[in-house]
Scaffold this active site. Structure first.
Site, mmCIF file in Angstrom:
data_model
loop_
_atom_site.group_PDB
_atom_site.id
_atom_site.type_symbol
_atom_site.label_atom_id
_atom_site.label_comp_id
_atom_site.label_asym_id
_atom_site.label_seq_id
_atom_site.Cartn_x
_atom_site.Cartn_y
_atom_site.Cartn_z
ATOM 1 N N HIS A 255 60.271 57.456 -18.147
ATOM 2 C CA HIS A 255 60.275 57.324 -19.573
ATOM 3 C C HIS A 255 61.637 57.953 -19.986
ATOM 4 C CE1 HIS A 255 59.265 58.773 -23.678
ATOM 5 N NE2 HIS A 255 59.330 57.514 -23.808
ATOM 6 N N HIS B 107 67.565 57.635 -27.713
ATOM 7 C CA HIS B 107 66.120 57.661 -28.314
ATOM 8 C C HIS B 107 66.299 58.631 -29.792
ATOM 9 C CE1 HIS B 107 61.943 58.716 -29.261
ATOM 10 N NE2 HIS B 107 61.729 57.799 -28.518
ATOM 11 N N GLU C 288 62.342 53.176 -18.115
ATOM 12 C CA GLU C 288 62.429 52.568 -19.459
ATOM 13 C C GLU C 288 63.627 53.155 -20.386
ATOM 14 O OE1 GLU C 288 60.649 53.526 -23.832
ATOM 15 O OE2 GLU C 288 61.559 54.762 -22.370
ATOM 16 N N ASP D 26 66.159 53.511 -23.748
ATOM 17 C CA ASP D 26 66.038 53.207 -25.315
ATOM 18 C C ASP D 26 67.230 52.235 -25.508
ATOM 19 O OD1 ASP D 26 63.545 54.358 -26.082
ATOM 20 O OD2 ASP D 26 64.635 56.219 -25.040
ATOM 21 N N ASP E 70 63.326 49.311 -24.250
ATOM 22 C CA ASP E 70 62.821 49.699 -25.595
ATOM 23 C C ASP E 70 63.815 49.342 -26.673
ATOM 24 O OD1 ASP E 70 61.223 50.650 -27.629
ATOM 25 O OD2 ASP E 70 60.732 52.588 -26.648
#
EC number: 4.6.1.-
Length: 309
Positions: free
Chosen positions: A38, A74, A58, A60, A118
């Site tokens: 993440h 993020h 993942e 951002d 994301d």
């Protein structure tokens, strides 16, 4: 032949072939799992998370006011026990990611097979979604896929938080076609990450003309105890995946950092778990209750293929 001589016994060994066949059969019966690191937003974190056990990351992606993908960032707030402000210029991150997923490169990680972008489209107007998809496709084509010439091999999931931004998918798809590389769409999948009603998500895909390659996320920040949210929606997503007329191919749950929650997610049959601690998920995969049913996904596993309970 003299009477005192003896013939040496001849043995026929079939074990290697039988063993290989058994391995293939066992592999086919185990659910492939994607351990999704993440918030991997700085270049060095690619190595860090893969080395901890992730086979997927993942990242951002933030956009500027003209819908250009600008940073892998993020910002605050983010998950508890994480630093929210690590970042890189988007195209620089893509180049590092390409090296990490190109066989033969000194930075290559064979294990890294899936990347979830994301897409932080909350800063955009709804009518900018198509442009965001168009510009995202051009950036990926140039800096990740190397214009179709031995670029990165990882599968890509475009994760969109807002159902109203479904035209991002259209813009992405049409741009790759216009640029002469429609074949790269075989490497691209989709996710709507807003925890919307499953039927509403299905309708957004219908508008976007999507009929496959669908990952469905469900979850909540690790700052909120998992039992408060529960797994009800994730179970609905799994039920849709397993039905004869569902639109979902894979289900992943986020953000899972605890052993107990990992086991609960595996017990309902998710395909992926997004985590800040890939080693926790890897450890559960190796527990006796799970290693006979699940295995870490490899590049040979098609992330758009449905594996039903």
């Amino acid at each position: 032949v003299r009477a005192t001589e003896k013939f040496a016994p001849i043995y026929f060994f079939c074990h290697p072939l039988q063993s290989a066949e058994t391995d293939v059969a066992e592999r086919a019966n185990k659910r492939p799992i994607w351990i999704m690191g993440h918030m991997v937003n700085a270049n060095y974190q690619i190595d860090e998370f893969v080395n901890l056990g992730a086979n997927s990351i993942e990242t951002d992606v933030s956009f500027d006011s003209s819908a250009n993908p600008e940073y892998t960032y993020h910002g605050v707030p983010c998950d508890c026990r994480r630093w929210c402000k690590k970042w890189e210029y988007f195209n620089n991150f893509l180049k590092a990611l390409r090296k990490a997923t190109t066989p033969g490169d000194s930075k290559y990680h064979e294990k890294l097979v899936l990347v979830v972008f994301d897409l932080k489209t909350g800063s955009l107007y709804d009518n900018q979604a198509y442009d965001a998809g168009k510009k995202l496709a051009k950036n990926l084509l140039q800096h990740y896929w190397n214009n179709g010439n031995n670029g990165g091999r990882a599968y890509i999931v475009l994760s969109i938080p807002n159902l109203a931004h479904y035209k991002l998918i259209t813009g992405f798809k049409e741009t790759l076609k216009t640029e002469g590389h429609p074949e790269l769409m075989e490497k691209v999948g989709y996710d709507f990450s807003g925890n919307d009603n499953i039927d509403q998500v299905a309708n957004a895909y219908k508008k976007a003309g999507v009929t496959g390659h669908v990952w469905q996320s469900d979850g909540i920040t690790n700052c909120v105890a998992s039992f408060i949210r529960g797994l009800d929606r994730a179970k609905k997503a799994v039920k849709n995946r397993d039905s004869s007329n569902g639109y979902i191919n894979k289900v992943y749950y986020w953000t899972v950092d605890k052993y107990a929650t990992t086991r609960e997610a595996f017990d309902i049959g998710v395909d992926g778990i997004m985590t800040n601690y890939p080693d926790v998920i890897a450890n559960v995969l190796n527990e006796s209750a799970y290693k006979g049913k699940f295995r870490l996904a490899t590049y040979d596993d098609n992330p758009w293929e449905t594996f039903k309970n």
